[in-house]
Structure formats: structure tokens, C-alpha cells
Design an enzyme around this catalytic site. Sequence first.
Site, PDB file in Angstrom:
ATOM      1  CG  ASN A  68      -1.775   1.203   1.366  1.00 57.87           C
ATOM      2  OD1 ASN A  68      -1.829   2.020   0.443  1.00 57.87           O
ATOM      3  ND2 ASN A  68      -2.448   1.341   2.497  1.00 57.87           N
ATOM      4  CE  LYS A  98      -0.225   3.109   4.862  1.00 56.38           C
ATOM      5  NZ  LYS A  98      -0.089   3.191   6.299  1.00 56.38           N
ATOM      6  CG  HIS A 110      -5.929   1.730   5.209  1.00 59.70           C
ATOM      7  ND1 HIS A 110      -5.478   2.652   6.133  1.00 59.70           N
ATOM      8  CD2 HIS A 110      -4.914   0.856   5.018  1.00 59.70           C
ATOM      9  CE1 HIS A 110      -4.233   2.334   6.466  1.00 59.70           C
ATOM     10  NE2 HIS A 110      -3.868   1.250   5.797  1.00 59.70           N
ATOM     11  CD  GLU A 142      -3.015   5.299   6.847  1.00 61.02           C
ATOM     12  OE1 GLU A 142      -2.993   5.398   5.601  1.00 61.02           O
ATOM     13  OE2 GLU A 142      -2.095   4.756   7.485  1.00 61.02           O
ATOM     14  CD  GLU A 169      -3.285  -2.444   7.354  1.00 63.12           C
ATOM     15  OE1 GLU A 169      -2.161  -2.623   6.866  1.00 63.12           O
ATOM     16  OE2 GLU A 169      -3.973  -1.445   7.108  1.00 63.12           O
ATOM     17  N   GLY A 186       2.721   2.151  10.900  1.00 63.71           N
ATOM     18  CA  GLY A 186       3.694   3.236  10.759  1.00 63.71           C
ATOM     19  C   GLY A 186       4.412   3.607  12.041  1.00 63.71           C
ATOM     20  CB  SER A 210       5.509  -1.785  12.036  1.00 64.55           C
ATOM     21  OG  SER A 210       5.046  -0.476  12.336  1.00 64.55           O
ATOM     22  N   GLY A 227       5.069   1.277   4.644  1.00 61.22           N
ATOM     23  CA  GLY A 227       6.400   1.869   4.444  1.00 61.22           C
ATOM     24  C   GLY A 227       7.389   0.972   3.723  1.00 61.22           C
TER      25      GLY A 227
HETATM   26  P1  13P Z   1       3.131   0.334   7.705  1.00 58.84           P
HETATM   27  O1  13P Z   1       3.615  -0.964   7.089  1.00 58.84           O
HETATM   28  O2  13P Z   1       3.857   1.523   7.206  1.00 58.84           O
HETATM   29  O3  13P Z   1       3.015   0.238   9.184  1.00 58.84           O
HETATM   30  O4  13P Z   1       1.613   0.535   7.148  1.00 58.84           O
HETATM   31  C1  13P Z   1       0.709  -0.493   7.265  1.00 58.84           C
HETATM   32  C2  13P Z   1      -0.494  -0.152   6.491  1.00 58.84           C
HETATM   33  O5  13P Z   1      -1.274   0.699   6.894  1.00 58.84           O
HETATM   34  C3  13P Z   1      -0.723  -0.844   5.227  1.00 58.84           C
HETATM   35  O6  13P Z   1      -2.001  -0.621   4.748  1.00 58.84           O
END
Ligand code: 13P
Length: 260
Positions: free
Chosen positions: A11, A13, A101, A103, A173, A179, A215, A237
Site C-alpha cells: 500500500n 498510500k 483502511h 486511515e 491492521e 507506521g 510495521s 512503508g
Molecule cells: P506500515 O507498514 O507503514 O506500518 O503501514 C501499514 C499499512 O497501513 C498498510 O495498509
Amino acid sequence: MSTAKPLVIGNWKMNLDLVEAVHLGQQLGVLLKNHPAEHTQIVVAPPFVDIRSVVSIVASERIPLGVAAQHVNPHDNGAHTGEVSTAMLKRLGVEWVLVGHSERRALYAMDDAAVTQTLRAVVRSGLNAVLCVGEAPEIREESGEDEWVARQLRSALDGLDERFRELITIAYEPIWAIGTGLTATGEQIHDMTLHIRTVAAALGLAGVRVLYGGSVNGENATSIIAKGDVDGFLVGGASLKAESFLAIIQSCDDCYALKR
Ligand code: 13P
């Protein structure tokens, strides 16, 4: 890990402009040519504006990557300024959509009802939906995570027409792990994966693929997949660099090969 083929989704983002996205796609293509993933299905979710170019490069260079959108509007068309429909995504060659998601839920007011509506629109259009669920830190502190995630699953999946079940993947998640560098432990992931499988089975989705996200990186992927009983990862990330994304893919591939 269940017997399902592993799935790893990157992802991206709101990262990588058009030029950077094409570059990363090409780098992944080269790495995957030299280190093919024999068992693992790989998908990337670029920002909307990069999708067309990523799909083109994947097709022209025969890169074994599926392409996902990070979000979609559930309506067919009309007065929804700034939004994109499932038909538009299909026309671009997109096969997957991330739905709900954390977010989107937290920053863009996507409530359970909107997640359900979006999920239905995605599968009705024939696209694969990755339903994202997970609890905030304060819910985990009160040991409310099982109930929280069960509610999210029931809300999105209850009454789903059985024709669409095979289009669903679930991604767990935990918000506190996204993150932050704070990965859930193998035991926490294992317990939640089991819980998700049980709730999903009661909703008619026995055998659904369950991914973990939060993460994940090249160093922890092997341990999570071995202890966590997951079918793959939703990576943020670490999917922005070809080498670290490949390391995660290889962990899944090796683990699947060993367990078969
Ligand atoms: P990270 O791997 O950066 O923690 O993000 C996870 C995520 O939200 C994937 O959708």
C-alpha cells in the site's frame, strides 16, 4: 498460515508521484525476474494518479504484479467531486481495492455503513476487496479488540451474497502498529487471525485469506508469518523500496514452500 497461497500487498498510500511509481514498478520487475516468487501473489496499491502508468508498465514488461486502488466511491457515477468509481478502476485494469483502511476510517469519516456500501460496490463490480479491520490502542488496552474487530467484520460481511465471497480478503491492521515500528507480537496476531477466521466462517466465509499489516518489514516478516498464522501481508512503508518489499515477498514464499 492456512493452505491458501500467500498474498502480499504494497500500500503506497499518498507516496510516489508518477515518475517515482513507474521507477519502483520497474525495479520490482527486475528484482522479481532475478528472484521469482513461485507461490506468492503480489499486488501494489499506488495513488490513483499513478495507476494507469503502473498498469501499463506491468503489462508491457510482463511483471507479475496485480494492481489495487486504495479506495473507491460506491456510487456508479454522478455529482461526487473528487471521487472515482469502480467502473473507472476496472477500465484502467485494476483488479483489487482496499476497503475501509483505518486511515480512511479515521481521517475521512468512513464509518461502518460506508465501508459496507463500498465493499458491496466493489464485489458487485467483480473487483477483489481487501477489507481492512483493526482496533485503536485504547481498545486494545481495554482488551476490547475481539469485540471491535468482530463488529467491523459483521457489519461489512453479514448478508453478503455467496457469489461474492471468493472476492474477499481480510487484512488485520491494528492501528497502534501502523507506521509506528510497533509490530504486534506473533501471539497477538495468531490469536486475532484465529478470531477473524472464526467470525468470518460464521458469516459464510470459511477459508478466507487473512493478512496482517502494521510495521511489517524484511526483518520481522518471517517470524510473523511463522507464528501469526497469516496468509500474507498488507505492507505500507516497507513497500516503498523494492528491496525491502522483495524481502517480505520472499519470506512468504519460503514459508509457504516449507509448509506445503
Ligand atoms: P506500515 O507498514 O507503514 O506500518 O503501514 C501499514 C499499512 O497501513 C498498510 O495498509
